[in-house]
Scaffold this motif. Structure first.
Motif, PDB file in Angstrom:
ATOM      1  N   LEU A 189      72.698  19.566  15.382  1.00 30.67           N
ATOM      2  CA  LEU A 189      73.541  18.470  15.842  1.00 30.67           C
ATOM      3  C   LEU A 189      72.807  17.720  16.945  1.00 30.67           C
ATOM      4  CD1 LEU A 189      76.929  20.393  16.335  1.00 30.67           C
ATOM      5  CD2 LEU A 189      76.102  19.294  14.231  1.00 30.67           C
ATOM      6  N   PHE A 190      72.728  16.407  16.831  1.00 33.79           N
ATOM      7  CA  PHE A 190      72.295  15.582  17.948  1.00 33.79           C
ATOM      8  C   PHE A 190      73.539  15.257  18.748  1.00 33.79           C
ATOM      9  CE2 PHE A 190      68.636  15.181  15.285  1.00 33.79           C
ATOM     10  CZ  PHE A 190      67.570  14.940  16.154  1.00 33.79           C
ATOM     11  N   ILE A 250      69.971  18.704  21.456  1.00 33.56           N
ATOM     12  CA  ILE A 250      70.309  19.158  20.111  1.00 33.56           C
ATOM     13  C   ILE A 250      71.012  20.506  20.203  1.00 33.56           C
ATOM     14  CG2 ILE A 250      68.432  17.904  18.989  1.00 33.56           C
ATOM     15  CD1 ILE A 250      66.952  20.606  18.735  1.00 33.56           C
ATOM     16  N   ILE A 251      71.836  20.762  19.219  1.00 32.18           N
ATOM     17  CA  ILE A 251      72.564  22.025  19.131  1.00 32.18           C
ATOM     18  C   ILE A 251      72.214  22.667  17.797  1.00 32.18           C
ATOM     19  CG2 ILE A 251      74.838  23.112  19.030  1.00 32.18           C
ATOM     20  CD1 ILE A 251      75.894  20.769  20.717  1.00 32.18           C
ATOM     21  N   LEU A 252      71.636  23.846  17.864  1.00 32.86           N
ATOM     22  CA  LEU A 252      71.302  24.601  16.653  1.00 32.86           C
ATOM     23  C   LEU A 252      72.462  25.535  16.346  1.00 32.86           C
ATOM     24  CD1 LEU A 252      67.641  25.624  17.578  1.00 32.86           C
ATOM     25  CD2 LEU A 252      68.404  23.551  16.383  1.00 32.86           C
ATOM     26  N   THR A 253      73.016  25.421  15.139  1.00 36.67           N
ATOM     27  CA  THR A 253      74.186  26.221  14.817  1.00 36.67           C
ATOM     28  C   THR A 253      74.277  26.406  13.305  1.00 36.67           C
ATOM     29  OG1 THR A 253      76.577  26.408  15.175  1.00 36.67           O
ATOM     30  CG2 THR A 253      75.714  24.191  14.744  1.00 36.67           C
ATOM     31  N   LEU A 299      57.499  21.401  17.632  1.00 34.06           N
ATOM     32  CA  LEU A 299      57.920  19.999  17.562  1.00 34.06           C
ATOM     33  C   LEU A 299      56.901  19.053  18.198  1.00 34.06           C
ATOM     34  CD1 LEU A 299      61.715  20.422  18.391  1.00 34.06           C
ATOM     35  CD2 LEU A 299      60.692  19.947  16.153  1.00 34.06           C
ATOM     36  N   ARG A 300      56.107  19.574  19.138  1.00 38.28           N
ATOM     37  CA  ARG A 300      55.088  18.771  19.817  1.00 38.28           C
ATOM     38  C   ARG A 300      55.678  17.451  20.332  1.00 38.28           C
ATOM     39  NH1 ARG A 300      49.990  19.533  15.585  1.00 38.28           N
ATOM     40  NH2 ARG A 300      49.875  21.823  15.753  1.00 38.28           N
ATOM     41  N   LEU A 301      56.631  17.581  21.208  1.00 40.13           N
ATOM     42  CA  LEU A 301      57.376  16.427  21.712  1.00 40.13           C
ATOM     43  C   LEU A 301      56.474  15.479  22.490  1.00 40.13           C
ATOM     44  CD1 LEU A 301      60.451  18.453  22.982  1.00 40.13           C
ATOM     45  CD2 LEU A 301      60.328  17.103  20.882  1.00 40.13           C
ATOM     46  N   ASP A 302      56.738  14.191  22.319  1.00 38.49           N
ATOM     47  CA  ASP A 302      55.970  13.187  23.045  1.00 38.49           C
ATOM     48  C   ASP A 302      56.762  11.888  23.040  1.00 38.49           C
ATOM     49  OD1 ASP A 302      53.908  11.919  24.405  1.00 38.49           O
ATOM     50  OD2 ASP A 302      52.936  11.290  22.544  1.00 38.49           O
ATOM     51  N   ARG A 353      61.578  14.812  26.080  1.00 39.18           N
ATOM     52  CA  ARG A 353      62.314  15.848  26.825  1.00 39.18           C
ATOM     53  C   ARG A 353      63.526  16.248  25.996  1.00 39.18           C
ATOM     54  NH1 ARG A 353      61.248  11.836  30.080  1.00 39.18           N
ATOM     55  NH2 ARG A 353      63.429  11.151  30.218  1.00 39.18           N
ATOM     56  N   LEU A 354      63.587  17.530  25.649  1.00 35.92           N
ATOM     57  CA  LEU A 354      64.614  17.991  24.719  1.00 35.92           C
ATOM     58  C   LEU A 354      65.364  19.194  25.287  1.00 35.92           C
ATOM     59  CD1 LEU A 354      65.788  17.611  21.824  1.00 35.92           C
ATOM     60  CD2 LEU A 354      64.126  19.347  21.073  1.00 35.92           C
ATOM     61  N   THR A 355      66.688  19.074  25.353  1.00 37.22           N
ATOM     62  CA  THR A 355      67.552  20.200  25.698  1.00 37.22           C
ATOM     63  C   THR A 355      68.026  20.842  24.410  1.00 37.22           C
ATOM     64  OG1 THR A 355      68.309  19.147  27.744  1.00 37.22           O
ATOM     65  CG2 THR A 355      69.686  20.904  26.838  1.00 37.22           C
ATOM     66  N   ILE A 356      67.816  22.145  24.297  1.00 41.40           N
ATOM     67  CA  ILE A 356      68.192  22.857  23.075  1.00 41.40           C
ATOM     68  C   ILE A 356      69.277  23.880  23.402  1.00 41.40           C
ATOM     69  CG2 ILE A 356      67.406  24.305  21.171  1.00 41.40           C
ATOM     70  CD1 ILE A 356      64.593  23.235  21.648  1.00 41.40           C
ATOM     71  N   LYS A 357      70.415  23.754  22.741  1.00 38.94           N
ATOM     72  CA  LYS A 357      71.483  24.739  22.837  1.00 38.94           C
ATOM     73  C   LYS A 357      71.632  25.386  21.470  1.00 38.94           C
ATOM     74  CE  LYS A 357      75.139  23.832  25.185  1.00 38.94           C
ATOM     75  NZ  LYS A 357      74.864  24.758  26.311  1.00 38.94           N
ATOM     76  N   LYS A 358      72.149  26.601  21.455  1.00 36.51           N
ATOM     77  CA  LYS A 358      72.282  27.230  20.141  1.00 36.51           C
ATOM     78  C   LYS A 358      73.332  28.324  20.133  1.00 36.51           C
ATOM     79  CE  LYS A 358      69.074  31.122  20.160  1.00 36.51           C
ATOM     80  NZ  LYS A 358      68.154  31.867  19.297  1.00 36.51           N
ATOM     81  N   ARG A 359      73.958  28.476  18.992  1.00 38.50           N
ATOM     82  CA  ARG A 359      74.797  29.615  18.644  1.00 38.50           C
ATOM     83  C   ARG A 359      74.618  29.838  17.151  1.00 38.50           C
ATOM     84  NH1 ARG A 359      78.466  31.203  22.544  1.00 38.50           N
ATOM     85  NH2 ARG A 359      79.252  29.580  23.961  1.00 38.50           N
TER      86      ARG A 359
END
Length: 395
Positions: free
Chosen positions: A385-386, A373-376, A363-366, A344-350
């Protein structure tokens, strides 16, 4: 709904239809319509009553208990000002000495009702006949007839010589679609922008994405969010302007951040904590002002993430503890998430062009674990960023 059906709702039969429909507000439309017709209601009245019951249920989030007696159209409810925002604006107008207000583009009457409750006499107009009729019905339903007049009229034709304040919410939809170009507003942007020259105490309600280049000279530009949801921009003109820029965060604890909107925050490396400012702070260009309250810096001058060495309690941003920062590589990210067993992944980004949903598919999370994670960008380099949430914006 039509103006004729709206009139019927003021009759005993119409009131009974609304009461019956309220009991079926959660039922599917066809089921509700069948049940209402079984009670002897004409099909058109039954359908309109059920629509009102559904809209009143939805309107509770914006209008609270008042929604139970108000009337709505679907677009009118969607575009209506939340009562908390309208009430706050009305009090500010009253405190500034406004006693007679023209509400141009009144919609279903949210701001008109709030102004009247603040003791301001209001002349409200809307160019759409049904919308104007709904606003008038709401004024009557809430017992504010002595302070409000409602008319179906073109805002540009209203006599403003008898008022000492103007509130204008130009229509930003056409054919059911949103209009993003101010030149396509109704009334026209030239008319809207010129109101302050006719009545100095003017407030303009606008879309949150309005360009800063359109802020009238000397006006206060305010961006408002409610519980973290950015809902509007408002330009306060003439004597109503107090500061150049304001971010107002409404919720359990209303807070405001003010400044010029021209400051620049210092830039530095990624630090232990990262703050994600409220969207009102970002849109008001007050990130630098916010950064100064947490002794923060940016890791990229164009990205509105603020980094600090401590987790300072604040209502202006959400705070995360940075566990790890690494260059963005989907392949490497996938490997790290697999190692951590993240399902289970929460993704935030700017500042990232990646689409979160598309990234999840790649990513095929399992696994049993969860992560954020923060994509920036850091110094213009794509970075992930984790992070772990440590402070909520509405603590």
């Amino acid at each position: 709904m039509t103006p004729e059906l709206l009139v019927q709702f003021s009759t005993p039969a119409g009131v009974a239809a609304l009461d019956a429909a309220a009991e079926l507000a959660d039922a599917p439309p066809l089921t509700a319509a069948s049940a209402l017709r079984a009670r002897g209601l004409p099909p058109d009245l039954a359908a309109a009553a059920h629509t009102q019951a559904v809209l009143r249920l939805r309107a509770r989030a914006k209008f609270g208990p008042d929604a139970a007696v108000m009337f709505f159209t679907r677009p009118g409810l969607e575009q209506a000002t939340r009562s908390a925002v309208a009430g706050r604006r009305a009090l500010r107008l009253a405190e500034a000495g406004v006693t007679r207000l023209a509400d141009l583009g009144c919609g279903v009457g949210a701001d008109t009702l709030a102004a009247a409750r603040a003791g301001i006499s209001v002349h409200a107009v809307d160019a759409d006949p049904l919308t104007a009729a709904v606003a008038a019905a709401n004024v009557r339903a809430l017992g504010l007839d002595d302070l409000v007049t409602v008319a179906c009229a073109d805002a540009s034709a209203v006599d403003l010589s008898t008022v000492d304040g103007v509130f204008c919410d130009p229509a930003r939809r056409r054919g059911g679609s949103r209009v993003f170009d101010p030149r396509a507003y109704s009334p026209s942007w030239d008319f809207v922008a010129g109101l302050r020259d006719r009545v100095p105490r003017t407030v303009l309600k606008l879309a949150p994405g309005i360009a800063h280049t359109l802020i009238p000279a000397g006006a206060e530009a305010e961006w408002v969010s409610v519980d973290g949801d950015l809902v509007e921009a408002a330009f306060w003109c003439g004597p109503l302007a107090v500061v150049p820029r304001r971010a107002s965060l409404l919720g359990p604890d209303t807070q405001t951040l003010t400044g010029t909107g021209e400051r620049e925050a210092p830039v530095g490396p990624v630090r232990r904590y990262v703050y994600d400012p409220d969207p009102a702070v970002v849109r008001a260009h007050l990130v630098a002002e916010f950064a100064s309250t947490v002794d923060g810096t940016l890791a990229d001058s164009r990205i509105a993430y603020v980094y600090g060495d401590s987790a300072v309690p604040t209502g202006f941003a959400r705070c995360f503890e940075v566990e790890e920062a690494m260059p963005l590589s989907v392949k490497r990210l996938k490997a790290v998430l697999r190692e951590r067993g993240v399902g289970r992944l929460t993704i935030k980004k700017r500042g990232s062009a990646l689409d979160p949903d598309e990234l999840r598919r790649k990513l095929r999370l399992d696994g049993p674990a969860e992560a954020t994670i923060i994509l920036t960008r850091v110094d213009d380099a794509p970075t992930v960023l984790f992070a772990t949430p440590v402070i909520r914006s509405r603590a």
